[in-house]
Design a protein around this motif. Structure first.
Motif, short mmCIF file in Angstrom:
data_model
loop_
_atom_site.label_atom_id
_atom_site.label_comp_id
_atom_site.label_asym_id
_atom_site.label_seq_id
_atom_site.Cartn_x
_atom_site.Cartn_y
_atom_site.Cartn_z
N VAL A 1 0.84 -1.20 0.00
CA VAL A 1 0.00 0.00 0.00
C VAL A 1 0.87 1.25 0.00
N ARG B 1 2.51 1.67 -3.46
CA ARG B 1 1.53 2.08 -4.45
C ARG B 1 1.20 3.56 -4.30
N ARG B 2 0.99 3.98 -3.07
CA ARG B 2 0.68 5.40 -2.83
C ARG B 2 1.83 6.30 -3.25
N ASP C 1 -8.56 8.30 -1.82
CA ASP C 1 -8.15 6.94 -1.45
C ASP C 1 -7.50 6.89 -0.08
N HIS C 2 -7.23 8.03 0.50
CA HIS C 2 -6.48 8.09 1.75
C HIS C 2 -7.14 7.27 2.87
N ASP D 1 -6.80 3.40 2.20
CA ASP D 1 -5.39 3.01 2.32
C ASP D 1 -4.92 3.10 3.77
#
Length: 73
Positions: free
Chosen positions: A20, A23-24, A33-34, A37
């Protein structure tokens, strides 16, 4: 739980959190998406700590007293 299972779980949750985070970083994920995630990373971190503690207990049981040098300091 045996040491192999605990180590595999530890690795599994460490990889999940790392996936994760990577990806971020790569996608510069948007703020929408914060929340998802962040909750995935928190869950993985919590499980990682749980299995790290389990591995520590299993090592203590296997190696007995005075085996830790670095973590005892």
């Amino acid at each position: 739980m045996d040491i192999e299972t605990a180590l595999n779980k530890l690795i599994e949750h460490a990889r999940e959190e790392l996936k994760v985070r990577n990806r971020r970083d790569q996608e510069k994920a948007n703020q929408a998406d914060h929340g998802h995630d962040y909750s995935v990373m928190m869950e993985s971190a919590d499980q990682l700590d749980r299995y790290a503690a389990q591995v520590r207990r299993l090592h203590d049981n296997e190696f007995q007293q005075n085996w830790r040098k670095h973590s005892a300091e």
